[in-house]
Design a protein around this motif. Sequence first.
Motif, PDB file in Angstrom:
ATOM      1  N   TYR A  27       6.660  -4.097  -6.948  1.00 58.93           N
ATOM      2  CA  TYR A  27       5.209  -3.919  -6.907  1.00 58.93           C
ATOM      3  C   TYR A  27       4.853  -2.770  -7.855  1.00 58.93           C
ATOM      4  O   TYR A  27       5.586  -1.773  -7.930  1.00 58.93           O
ATOM      5  CB  TYR A  27       4.745  -3.565  -5.491  1.00 58.93           C
ATOM      6  CG  TYR A  27       5.015  -4.631  -4.453  1.00 58.93           C
ATOM      7  CD1 TYR A  27       4.020  -5.515  -4.054  1.00 58.93           C
ATOM      8  CD2 TYR A  27       6.271  -4.746  -3.870  1.00 58.93           C
ATOM      9  CE1 TYR A  27       4.261  -6.485  -3.090  1.00 58.93           C
ATOM     10  CE2 TYR A  27       6.529  -5.720  -2.914  1.00 58.93           C
ATOM     11  CZ  TYR A  27       5.522  -6.584  -2.532  1.00 58.93           C
ATOM     12  OH  TYR A  27       5.770  -7.552  -1.584  1.00 58.93           O
ATOM     13  N   GLN A  28       3.709  -2.876  -8.544  1.00 57.74           N
ATOM     14  CA  GLN A  28       3.329  -1.787  -9.438  1.00 57.74           C
ATOM     15  C   GLN A  28       1.828  -1.754  -9.682  1.00 57.74           C
ATOM     16  O   GLN A  28       1.114  -2.735  -9.446  1.00 57.74           O
ATOM     17  CB  GLN A  28       4.075  -1.878 -10.766  1.00 57.74           C
ATOM     18  CG  GLN A  28       3.623  -2.973 -11.699  1.00 57.74           C
ATOM     19  CD  GLN A  28       4.359  -2.921 -13.037  1.00 57.74           C
ATOM     20  OE1 GLN A  28       5.551  -2.644 -13.107  1.00 57.74           O
ATOM     21  NE2 GLN A  28       3.639  -3.175 -14.118  1.00 57.74           N
ATOM     22  N   ALA A  29       1.359  -0.609 -10.160  1.00 57.59           N
ATOM     23  CA  ALA A  29      -0.045  -0.433 -10.557  1.00 57.59           C
ATOM     24  C   ALA A  29      -0.123   0.789 -11.448  1.00 57.59           C
ATOM     25  O   ALA A  29       0.717   1.701 -11.364  1.00 57.59           O
ATOM     26  CB  ALA A  29      -0.946  -0.256  -9.336  1.00 57.59           C
ATOM     27  N   THR A  30      -1.128   0.821 -12.318  1.00 58.07           N
ATOM     28  CA  THR A  30      -1.403   2.006 -13.127  1.00 58.07           C
ATOM     29  C   THR A  30      -2.420   2.853 -12.376  1.00 58.07           C
ATOM     30  O   THR A  30      -3.513   2.384 -12.046  1.00 58.07           O
ATOM     31  CB  THR A  30      -1.946   1.609 -14.512  1.00 58.07           C
ATOM     32  OG1 THR A  30      -0.962   0.807 -15.188  1.00 58.07           O
ATOM     33  CG2 THR A  30      -2.252   2.847 -15.342  1.00 58.07           C
TER      34      THR A  30
ATOM     35  N   THR B 246      -3.293   0.413  -3.803  1.00 55.96           N
ATOM     36  CA  THR B 246      -2.697  -0.909  -3.661  1.00 55.96           C
ATOM     37  C   THR B 246      -1.888  -1.263  -4.901  1.00 55.96           C
ATOM     38  O   THR B 246      -2.392  -1.192  -6.023  1.00 55.96           O
ATOM     39  CB  THR B 246      -3.774  -1.982  -3.429  1.00 55.96           C
ATOM     40  OG1 THR B 246      -4.473  -1.693  -2.206  1.00 55.96           O
ATOM     41  CG2 THR B 246      -3.145  -3.378  -3.325  1.00 55.96           C
ATOM     42  N   LEU B 247      -0.628  -1.640  -4.682  1.00 58.35           N
ATOM     43  CA  LEU B 247       0.237  -2.117  -5.752  1.00 58.35           C
ATOM     44  C   LEU B 247       0.337  -3.636  -5.659  1.00 58.35           C
ATOM     45  O   LEU B 247       0.303  -4.202  -4.564  1.00 58.35           O
ATOM     46  CB  LEU B 247       1.635  -1.517  -5.648  1.00 58.35           C
ATOM     47  CG  LEU B 247       1.745   0.016  -5.540  1.00 58.35           C
ATOM     48  CD1 LEU B 247       3.214   0.435  -5.584  1.00 58.35           C
ATOM     49  CD2 LEU B 247       0.962   0.708  -6.628  1.00 58.35           C
ATOM     50  N   THR B 248       0.460  -4.297  -6.796  1.00 62.07           N
ATOM     51  CA  THR B 248       0.532  -5.763  -6.847  1.00 62.07           C
ATOM     52  C   THR B 248       1.953  -6.201  -7.177  1.00 62.07           C
ATOM     53  O   THR B 248       2.607  -5.625  -8.050  1.00 62.07           O
ATOM     54  CB  THR B 248      -0.434  -6.313  -7.906  1.00 62.07           C
ATOM     55  OG1 THR B 248      -1.768  -5.880  -7.589  1.00 62.07           O
ATOM     56  CG2 THR B 248      -0.400  -7.838  -7.934  1.00 62.07           C
TER      57      THR B 248
ATOM     58  N   SER C 139       0.830  -1.198   0.000  1.00 64.50           N
ATOM     59  CA  SER C 139       0.000   0.000   0.000  1.00 64.50           C
ATOM     60  C   SER C 139       0.868   1.253   0.000  1.00 64.50           C
ATOM     61  O   SER C 139       1.779   1.394   0.818  1.00 64.50           O
ATOM     62  CB  SER C 139      -0.913   0.017   1.228  1.00 64.50           C
ATOM     63  OG  SER C 139      -1.708   1.199   1.256  1.00 64.50           O
ATOM     64  N   ILE C 140       0.606   2.151  -0.938  1.00 62.06           N
ATOM     65  CA  ILE C 140       1.281   3.442  -0.971  1.00 62.06           C
ATOM     66  C   ILE C 140       0.260   4.542  -0.718  1.00 62.06           C
ATOM     67  O   ILE C 140      -0.948   4.328  -0.841  1.00 62.06           O
ATOM     68  CB  ILE C 140       1.978   3.690  -2.324  1.00 62.06           C
ATOM     69  CG1 ILE C 140       0.941   3.707  -3.464  1.00 62.06           C
ATOM     70  CG2 ILE C 140       3.066   2.654  -2.582  1.00 62.06           C
ATOM     71  CD1 ILE C 140       1.502   4.225  -4.783  1.00 62.06           C
ATOM     72  N   ASN C 141       0.763   5.710  -0.358  1.00 61.58           N
ATOM     73  CA  ASN C 141      -0.103   6.861  -0.150  1.00 61.58           C
ATOM     74  C   ASN C 141       0.265   7.952  -1.147  1.00 61.58           C
ATOM     75  O   ASN C 141       1.446   8.196  -1.396  1.00 61.58           O
ATOM     76  CB  ASN C 141       0.037   7.400   1.273  1.00 61.58           C
ATOM     77  CG  ASN C 141      -0.839   8.625   1.521  1.00 61.58           C
ATOM     78  OD1 ASN C 141      -0.396   9.758   1.372  1.00 61.58           O
ATOM     79  ND2 ASN C 141      -2.084   8.389   1.900  1.00 61.58           N
TER      80      ASN C 141
END
Length: 231
Positions: free
Chosen positions: A108-111, A72-74, A57-59
């Motif tokens: 970890y990454q997410a768009t 949330t990054l996966t 989890s990032i903010n």
Amino acid sequence: MKKLLLALIFILGTTSVFATHGQGGDITYEYVSQNTYIVRLIIFRDCHGVALGNTASINISSISGGTNQNYTLTRVGVGLDITPLCSSQVSRCASATSTNEGVEQHLYQATITLPSTRSDYKISYSLCCRNNAITTLNNPGSQNIYVEALLNSSIANSSPVFNNSPVAFFCNGQQINYNHGVSDRNGDELFFSLVAPLEGANNPVNYLGGFSGTVPLTTTGAFTIDSSTGA
């Protein structure tokens, strides 16, 4: 455009107690389209400690936009063993009975599409806890790892990225020249400086006497950084 790149290098030991598995991390972002970015978080884990989860989890916050939201990054793939050992050796990541070091890199990454165009976005991540074997901090196992990246979404720009592994073993009594290797997709000018690692937003770690962000190690002679190359 000049970017300020703050490289946090964590000098670590080998022993972990309870959840004290954090060795370091960095956050980068890649521009996709207006206000949309691929955000990547890399966490470096001591394999003597507890395992990491499949998500992180990032903010992302903006004072001007009144934004303060978690994302949330996966995790991409599994942890990559980056322990710099001889070919005949086995790391702690590969074997729980090994007495050698063990360091894993987890991506970890997410768009993410930001809610509005702002010049003061801050992307941050916090992890408990630092290795108890660190000898330059006061009670390191009670201090978190905190990393952040600043983003101006009014400019179509991506962040710099590190090209080399931050894990390196050095021989005592020998002069060391090290470069983390940084590149920028947009060809922007980069500037490097030594700073104190953080355990929270605007909250530097608590060093033992004689140590600081600019004096992170006991050395014979000066510990310096080249502001133009990062060496």
